[in-house]
Every structure is written in C-alpha cells, then in structure tokens.
Design a protein around this motif. Sequence first.
Motif, PDB file in Angstrom:
ATOM      1  N   VAL A  84       5.782  64.698  27.255  1.00 27.68           N
ATOM      2  CA  VAL A  84       5.665  63.531  28.124  1.00 27.68           C
ATOM      3  C   VAL A  84       4.283  63.578  28.759  1.00 27.68           C
ATOM      4  O   VAL A  84       3.974  64.496  29.520  1.00 27.68           O
ATOM      5  N   LEU A  90      14.754  52.405  26.481  1.00 30.52           N
ATOM      6  CA  LEU A  90      14.124  53.715  26.320  1.00 30.52           C
ATOM      7  C   LEU A  90      14.953  54.610  25.407  1.00 30.52           C
ATOM      8  O   LEU A  90      14.418  55.279  24.509  1.00 30.52           O
ATOM      9  N   GLY A 143       9.409  50.969  30.538  1.00 31.72           N
ATOM     10  CA  GLY A 143       9.731  52.322  31.002  1.00 31.72           C
ATOM     11  C   GLY A 143      10.728  52.382  32.127  1.00 31.72           C
ATOM     12  O   GLY A 143      11.052  53.478  32.610  1.00 31.72           O
ATOM     13  N   CYS A 186       5.617  53.950  26.545  1.00 30.52           N
ATOM     14  CA  CYS A 186       6.469  53.490  27.637  1.00 30.52           C
ATOM     15  C   CYS A 186       5.591  52.946  28.763  1.00 30.52           C
ATOM     16  O   CYS A 186       4.719  53.657  29.270  1.00 30.52           O
ATOM     17  N   LEU A 223      12.650  56.884  32.817  1.00 27.51           N
ATOM     18  CA  LEU A 223      12.118  57.567  31.639  1.00 27.51           C
ATOM     19  C   LEU A 223      12.707  58.977  31.524  1.00 27.51           C
ATOM     20  O   LEU A 223      13.100  59.417  30.431  1.00 27.51           O
ATOM     21  N   ASN A 277       3.576  57.899  28.911  1.00 24.40           N
ATOM     22  CA  ASN A 277       3.912  57.225  30.166  1.00 24.40           C
ATOM     23  C   ASN A 277       2.681  56.462  30.637  1.00 24.40           C
ATOM     24  O   ASN A 277       1.793  57.012  31.270  1.00 24.40           O
ATOM     25  N   VAL A 297       9.172  67.528  22.380  1.00 28.42           N
ATOM     26  CA  VAL A 297       8.840  66.298  23.098  1.00 28.42           C
ATOM     27  C   VAL A 297       7.735  66.613  24.106  1.00 28.42           C
ATOM     28  O   VAL A 297       7.817  67.602  24.845  1.00 28.42           O
ATOM     29  N   VAL A 354      15.027  60.506  28.500  1.00 29.29           N
ATOM     30  CA  VAL A 354      14.597  61.684  27.726  1.00 29.29           C
ATOM     31  C   VAL A 354      15.698  62.736  27.703  1.00 29.29           C
ATOM     32  O   VAL A 354      16.015  63.318  26.653  1.00 29.29           O
ATOM     33  N   VAL A 371       5.837  57.159  21.488  1.00 31.35           N
ATOM     34  CA  VAL A 371       6.690  56.152  22.115  1.00 31.35           C
ATOM     35  C   VAL A 371       5.954  55.672  23.356  1.00 31.35           C
ATOM     36  O   VAL A 371       5.821  56.389  24.342  1.00 31.35           O
ATOM     37  N   LEU A 387      13.700  56.222  21.888  1.00 31.63           N
ATOM     38  CA  LEU A 387      13.652  57.678  21.717  1.00 31.63           C
ATOM     39  C   LEU A 387      14.558  58.132  20.574  1.00 31.63           C
ATOM     40  O   LEU A 387      14.219  59.065  19.831  1.00 31.63           O
ATOM     41  N   VAL A 447       5.847  61.045  24.272  1.00 29.68           N
ATOM     42  CA  VAL A 447       6.285  59.990  25.183  1.00 29.68           C
ATOM     43  C   VAL A 447       5.099  59.655  26.076  1.00 29.68           C
ATOM     44  O   VAL A 447       4.743  60.415  26.977  1.00 29.68           O
TER      45      VAL A 447
END
Length: 623
Positions: A145, A225, A219, A243, A55, A176, A143, A59, A241, A229, A174
């Motif tokens: 995460v 990925l 992921g 993942c 991941l 996770n 972004v 990114v 997104v 993205l 993102v």
Amino acid sequence: MTTIGALPEVIDPAGLRRLPAAELPRLAQELRDLLISSVTRTGGHLGPNLGVVELTIAVHRVFESPRDAIVWDTGHQAYVHKMLTGRRHRFGSLRQEHGLSGYPNRAESPHDIVENSHASTALSYADGLAKAAQVQRTARAVVAVIGDGAMTGGLAWEALNNIGGAPDRPVVIVLNDNGRSYSPTVGALARHLAELRAGTARGNFFRDLGLAYLGPVDGHDIPALEHALESARSLAAPVVVHCVTRKGHGYEPAETDEADCLHAVPPAPHTPTGHLVHESSRVESPERTPATGVRSASGGPKWTDVVAQELVQLAHQRQDVVAITAAMMRPTGLFDLACACPERVFDVGIAEQHAVASAAGLATAGMHPVVAVYSTFLNRAFDQMLMDVALHRLPVTFVLDRSGVTGPDGPSHHGMWDVALTNLVPGVRVAAPRDGDQLRLLLREAVAHEQGPTAVRYPKGRAGDPIPAVAHLGGADVLARPPHQSPRHVLLLTVGPLAREALEAAELLRKTGVTATVVDPRWISELDEEVVRSAGAHDLVVTVEDNAISGGFGDLVARTLRTGRVAVPLVTLGLDDDFLGMGDRDALLDQQGLTADGIAEAARAGLERGRSDAALWRPASGL
C-alpha cells in the motif's frame, strides 16, 4: 473509551471477514470516530489515516494477513491497520514511551511485516517478498500500500522497474492517490495520475512498464474496493490498483486542511465532554526556570520558524540563494520563502537523492542551494552529498531539521546519525547552534561559505532563551568560566542546545568543589586550535552531544587531542549506539544521561577514574 456497535466484534482480520457487508459503513464510521478521539489526545498522524479507513477494511477483507504479506508505505498511514489487527485497545498509548508505535512495529504484531516509516520503500520490500514466495513455491500474496507522494521517490521507481519486468511474479500495488504527501504531490507522475483520474490520459505509465492496471477506484467505496482487489488477486501478475482517496475524509477540518496542519497533530486538550479545545483558546503553560538560574528552553521561537524567517532575509539579500525540499515544504520551513520567491524554491517530491544531486547542478551553475531535510532523511542522500557535492567542493548548505532526539516518532525519526555521516565527508563544515540567535548567525555563516558544503543541525521544538557568550576561544564561544580554578577542573564541550544542560551541570559541579569551563564550539566538524590548547589545562574533557557516540563529535575531539598530543582524560557523552525508542524528548535525554545531573555525575566519575586512556566511558547506569 466507549466502544459500541461493530468495533468490539472486530478484533482481528478474521473477525472482519466474518462481518456482514451491511455492517461495514458503520464500522468505518466507528473507526473514524476512534481515530479522531484518540489521535487528537495523544498526537499523531490524523489526516493520512482518516483517508484510508475504507481502503484498509477492504485490504484486510480480501487478503489474509499475516499469511498474505501487507506492507505499508509510508507507515504513518497504518493506524487503521493496527486497529483491525488487535491493537485498538492500545490507542490511548499511541506514540507514548512503552506505548503503541506510530508506525508498523514487528514487536507489536505479526501483521506488521516491515517497520518502515521512511517513504518509498514498500515496493522494494514487496519485490523481495514476491521473489521469496516464487523461490519457496508458496501461495502467499504480496500487497504493497503506497501513497502517490511516496511513489515519487526514486527507490519506488527502481522497484517498479523490477516488478514490471517479472510478469510471472505477482505483486498487488495498492496506490493510495490523494494528490498529496505533506503538500500537493509534484512532478510528471502527479500530472499523469490526475489525467488517469479524469479519464483524459493518452497512455498508461504502469501498463507501459508491464504492470496490469485497475482503476481508478473510489477509495471510500468498500464494495468497489473489494471487487478491484479480488480482481487484482485473481490476475496472478504484477498489478496496480489505483484507489482515489481524500486525505482527512470524514472529518471536515482535516478534509479542508490545505495547509496540512492536520497531517500530524500534537496532543490537544479536550473539554469534559470530549470536544477539542479550539487552538485560539489554549493557554501555554508557564516556563519553568531551573534552580541553577539557567533560563528555560521551553520558550522562544521554534527552531524551524527561525530558519524560515532567516532564509527569506537571505534570499532578499542574495539573488543566488535557492532552496530545495523533498516534499516537506512546510515542515522544513521553506513555505515562507516559497511565498516570497516562488521561482527560487524547488519541491522535488520524496526524492532526497535527487534533491542533493540537483543541488550540485545548481551550485555548479553559480547558485547557492539550501537543501532543507529532516536529519534522518539525509541518510538517503549520503552518496550524493559525498560524491556529487563534496567531491566537487560545491557550496551547498544542508539545513538538518529534527536533529538529535525528536520524541514520539521513534527510531526512524531521531536525527542521531547526521554528525557521524557528515564527519566522513571531506571538506564539509557542520554547525550546531545552541539557540535561535546562534541559528540565525550560523546559517548566515554557512551560506557565506563558498569553498565547499556546509550543514546546520538543530532539533525539533523551541529554541529557548538566548545563551550569551562570556568570552571566545578562536571561533568557539565560552559560555561559562570560573574566576578561579579548583584543584579539579573540567572542560565541558557541548553540541547545540545541550549547552543549557552543560551550564546547569557546571553549577552542580561547583557546589561539589569542581570548577568547569563550558565551551560551545559552534562548528562541530573541526575543533579550534585555541580550544585544543585550552583542553590541556584541564583535568578532564567532557563532550556532550545528542548524536550516536560512534563517529560523533566526541570521536572527533578524541582524534584531535591525540593528533595535538594533548594528554587529558576524555569522557564522551551521547546517545547509545542503538535505535532509540519513542518518548518525550526530555525523558529520552534523561535516559541517556544527557541532563545536568547526568553530565555532572559523569564528570565527577571521570575525574575519579583519572586515567588518560579513558577515551570512552559509559557507566552501568547508561550515562
């Protein structure tokens, strides 16, 4: 440390973007190998970072840090990000004093936008960064995460409400999703994410809030990925997104670690070939007994284990005792209770505010809730402690794990503000046990108190050998009292386990002709009247605490002495009123003068000053 293959070529995100796609699986494996070899030597967060290798690569290949803002939530999953932004060579110093931080750190790199290590903050940061980009008319992508565990926090939901309400303000979220924080993610959101993963969801929560949704995406599949993205970036709108990752991916012990023992690991010994020494074959180093005769603090049970055992006993004896955790079941010692009485332990996710307000509801209904949190996480729930619990005089007990200096986690995890915060709360009683026996006793006293909130604070690590009292001053324990007072006589008032250092300091003072009485007040939100009267019979009072000085126990003692018209010089020892760095607990206490030598030196200097207006004394050495 040997580095081969793709890793030496990847020193920054630009180098990563130039790397051929065919080389990426090998890069991922080399990053994973480096994580395992480094983190198991230094200690740190292993499982979360193993799960975000691919991941993180994706990114940084799609977005151009630091031009594009990448915010990590929670920051302990940013190790691979650090490796890919020029800090791979520093991983031998991870979480060491003056070494590489275990969290994003702006002093280390311009790629670290935010020094966040408390969960659920990244979306709010991203919202603010996106607003700034809109006002400034910049093309910067934003972004965030964020893990599914952190997404359960109330702050994250507040941010989603704002991000989804601005369709013309792009933010790439993102998500996770590994189904865990420390332990399995709880609540309706966890159920909804599971349905999205399985393709059985009837709706989509994120789309209902006005965000676009892409996924779920594997992921650990870098091409998939990158495609997701790139699509998210091209939408120029708020987008999630989704993942799906596996915590500990690529390292079988971490993948199958249902107890989350490999979420964060201590430094572990290795064989000469580099293999980990198995836990069962480790030999504990022998305890050291100081020359003063005070027994070592390195032995005894862990503080958290004492709480775990005592809560089970309390729950068996009292049917009204319940417990609440904010996604920290094992770290705060509630797992045993959850096994013994599963219907009486509630995991609310990473939502400390809700935990405390919910505890207020439980107490209103006649229960006695125990809210178990790390000391530093209480900061988030101060308003609920003040206005929902204390205002209503509700019997809620706060168990504050990791109080004081915690060590390598650094500024965000040192529990150095809880004394000041709780001292602001009317009616709260706060206990600071000096050893495991006192922790058991004070926890029982706290839960027995029904007239308002209570708190019990204790540090990380082992509780050490019991320190017996030789006498009592009201509710306080006298730990040492000389048979005859010298012309210079000091009263040492200590908070919690620093009683051990104070006893050693008293012995050092005795050798220089200064006698000292050492008193453990036990309850540090008030000073027993007998202790106040005793203070007037001394030439100096020294308070010792591993809390920030401002608003701490020393300030309470100063106010109490003034109110009681007790004119005696006062030296207040504690932690600097600043953010304390990472390092070994003993080394950090030494830096702050909270050792036997530091306490003795401060007492001698205070006696020489001899001025009644010495309400706060801090020598140039940093004591």
